[in-house]
Design an enzyme around this catalytic site. Structure first.
Site, short mmCIF file in Angstrom:
data_model
loop_
_atom_site.label_atom_id
_atom_site.label_comp_id
_atom_site.label_asym_id
_atom_site.label_seq_id
_atom_site.Cartn_x
_atom_site.Cartn_y
_atom_site.Cartn_z
N ARG A 174 40.29 8.69 -3.75
CA ARG A 174 39.90 7.90 -4.91
C ARG A 174 39.12 6.68 -4.42
O ARG A 174 37.91 6.71 -4.38
CB ARG A 174 41.15 7.52 -5.73
CG ARG A 174 40.85 7.02 -7.11
CD ARG A 174 42.09 6.87 -7.97
NE ARG A 174 43.03 5.88 -7.44
CZ ARG A 174 44.13 5.50 -8.07
NH1 ARG A 174 44.43 6.05 -9.25
NH2 ARG A 174 44.94 4.60 -7.55
N TYR A 230 50.48 17.64 -42.14
CA TYR A 230 49.21 18.33 -41.95
C TYR A 230 49.42 19.67 -41.25
O TYR A 230 50.18 19.78 -40.29
CB TYR A 230 48.27 17.48 -41.10
CG TYR A 230 47.64 16.32 -41.84
CD1 TYR A 230 46.79 16.54 -42.92
CD2 TYR A 230 47.89 15.01 -41.45
CE1 TYR A 230 46.20 15.47 -43.60
CE2 TYR A 230 47.31 13.94 -42.11
CZ TYR A 230 46.47 14.18 -43.19
OH TYR A 230 45.90 13.13 -43.85
N LYS A 262 48.44 -4.66 -14.34
CA LYS A 262 47.15 -4.17 -14.83
C LYS A 262 47.30 -3.62 -16.25
O LYS A 262 48.41 -3.37 -16.71
CB LYS A 262 46.60 -3.09 -13.89
CG LYS A 262 47.49 -1.86 -13.75
CD LYS A 262 46.92 -0.90 -12.72
CE LYS A 262 47.83 0.33 -12.58
NZ LYS A 262 47.28 1.30 -11.61
#
Length: 376
Positions: A139, A271, A44
C-alpha cells in the site's frame, strides 16, 4: 421537534479502552523484561466517527495522537492537545509543510517526493519523521530494496537541520488473522537492522492486542503502537469480540419507535416485500435508516434492542426508517426507546457482520444529520 435519533459518545469508555490497552502492554513488557511502548491513539476519519474533540478529551492519557488529515490535526491543537501528533500519510504538497511547522506535527514519509519536499523546505524547526517500509502490504512505503537509501537521505536531512528524529514504521496486513505478522516482521527487521536508532512503530490494533510482545522496548530503543478501532470499543478480529478484551463501546446509536403495525399472517413488510409475516405479529417502525448511517444491507434477523429486550430487524432498511419485530416486546409502542448499537444494544460488530461489513465502516459512516451527545 427533532427526530428521536441520536448518537451518544462516552468519554469514559474512550478513556477506559485506552487504559485496557495500556495495561495489556504493561503486562507484555513485564513478561518480556522490557519497557512498554508509547501509544499513538489513532483518531483518523473524525476519530472513527466519534468526533475529534471527544477523542482529544477521552484520550488525554495517550502519549500521542495519529491521523491523516492536516485539518484534523489543527483541530487537535485548537482543542488543547499539546503532545505529539503524527500524520499517517505525511504531506502531499510543499505548503503542507508550513502547517506541519506551525503546529509542531510529525509526519510519515513514504515517497522520494516527500523527501524532496523536505529538502527544499524552509522551516523554523526540525520535523520528526517516521520512514515507512512496504513490508508486504503493498500500500504505502518504500520497497525493501529502496529503504536503505531513503533512510540515508533522511539522515542527511537530519544533518542539515531539516529533520529531527528518523523513525521506522510499517503496517501489517494480516495481524487480525492468517498468516499473522511473522513474515512482514521478518522483512521489517531484516531491512531495518543496523540502521541508526530512532523510534519504531509496527503495531496496529490487531497486532497490539494479539502480539504485544513485538512492541516491547529493549534498551534505549523507543517503540510506539498505533491502536485505532479497539480504542472505540470495537474489535479488529472476526473471531473475537471487543468485550472479550474488556473493551467498552464508546458510541451508542439510539432512536425510538415512531409507528406500530399489527399485521395478519402473510402480510409483507418494506420495500421489495422481502419479509412476509408467518403469523399475526406486531411490527415497530424505528426512526433510523441508511441516511443516518445504518447499513442498508442489514437484513431480517439483524439484532436490535427495543425497550431493553433483544429482538430483530425485519424487511429492508429504508432511507429514514427500519422495521423491527415487536412480538418479543409486547409492551412496546410509540416512544419506546430503541438501541441500534452500543452500550445498551447489540455491538456494532454484530450489526456489521449481519450487513456483510465491518464495525469500522459503521462507526465512520454515522451521518452528519444525526445529533451527537457527549457523555462524561
Amino acid at each position: 421537534m427533532p427526530r428521536p435519533i441520536h448518537a451518544s459518545i462516552s468519554l469514559a469508555a474512550l478513556a477506559h479502552n485506552l487504559d485496557v490497552v495500556r495495561r495489556h502492554l504493561d503486562q507484555a513488557a513485564q513478561a518480556a523484561g522490557g519497557a512498554p511502548p508509547s501509544i499513538w491513539a489513532v483518531i483518523k476519519a473524525n476519530a472513527y466517527g466519534h468526533g475529534i474533540e471527544a477523542a482529544v478529551a477521552g484520550f488525554s492519557a495517550a502519549q500521542g495522537l495519529a491521523m491523516l488529515d492536516l485539518a484534523e490535526a489543527v483541530r487537535c491543537r485548537e482543542a488543547g492537545w499539546g503532545g505529539p501528533i503524527l500524520l499517517l500519510e505525511g504531506f502531499f504538497q510543499p505548503a503542507d509543510l508550513d502547517l506541519i511547522d506551525r503546529y509542531h506535527l510529525s509526519a510519515t514519509v513514504h515517497t522520494r517526493e516527500q523527501l524532496d519536499m523536505l529538502a527544499q523546505a524552509r522551516l523554523s524547526r526540525r520535523v520528526d519523521i517516521m520512514l515507512k517500509l512496504n513490508s508486504g502490504m503493498n500500500r504505502l512505503g518504500f520497497d525493501p530494496d529502496a529503504y536503505g537509501s531513503a533512510h540515508a537521505r533522511a539522515l542527511q536531512l537530519r544533518e542539515q537541520g531539516v529533520v529531527g528524529a528518523v523513525g521506522r514504521m510499517t503496517h501489517f496486513a494480516c495481524a487480525d488473522g492468517t498468516p499473522g505478522v511473522a513474515g512482514q516482521l521478518r522483512v521489517f527487521q531484516s531491512v531495518t537492522q543496523g540502521l541508526a536508532d530512532g523510534p519504531v512503530s509496527v503495531c496496529n490494533s490487531a497486532a497490539t492486542l494479539r502480539y504485544p510482545e513485538i512492541a516491547v522496548a529493549h534498551g534505549a530503543q523507543a517503540h510506539w503502537v498505533r491502536p485505532g478501532i479497539c480504542l472505540y470499543g470495537a474489535s479488529p478480529f472476526a473471531d473475537a469480540d471487543a468485550a472479550s478484551f474488556g473493551l467498552r463501546p464508546a458510541m451508542s446509536l439510539r432512536s425510538q419507535i415512531i409507528g406500530v403495525q399489527d399485521l395478519p399472517a402473510g402480510a409483507e413488510v418494506g420495500y421489495g416485500a422481502t419479509f412476509r409475516a408467518e403469523r399475526p405479529m406486531r411490527v415497530g417502525v424505528v426512526a433510523c435508516g441508511y441516511a443516518d448511517g445504518y447499513p442498508r444491507h442489514a437484513g431480517t434477523g439483524t439484532p436490535v434492542v427495543v425497550g431493553g429486550v433483544r429482538t430483530r430487524l425485519v424487511g429492508r432498511v429504508s432511507m429514514d426508517m427500519l422495521m423491527v419485530d415487536l412480538d418479543p416486546v409486547p409492551a412496546a409502542g410509540i416512544g419506546t426507546p430503541v438501541s441500534l448499537w452500543g452500550q445498551d444494544g447489540p455491538s456494532v460488530d454484530e450489526v456489521a457482520q449481519a450487513a456483510g461489513t465491518i464495525g469500522y465502516e459503521l462507526l465512520c459512516a454515522l451521518a452528519p444529520r444525526v445529533p451527537v451527545k457527549r457523555d462524561s
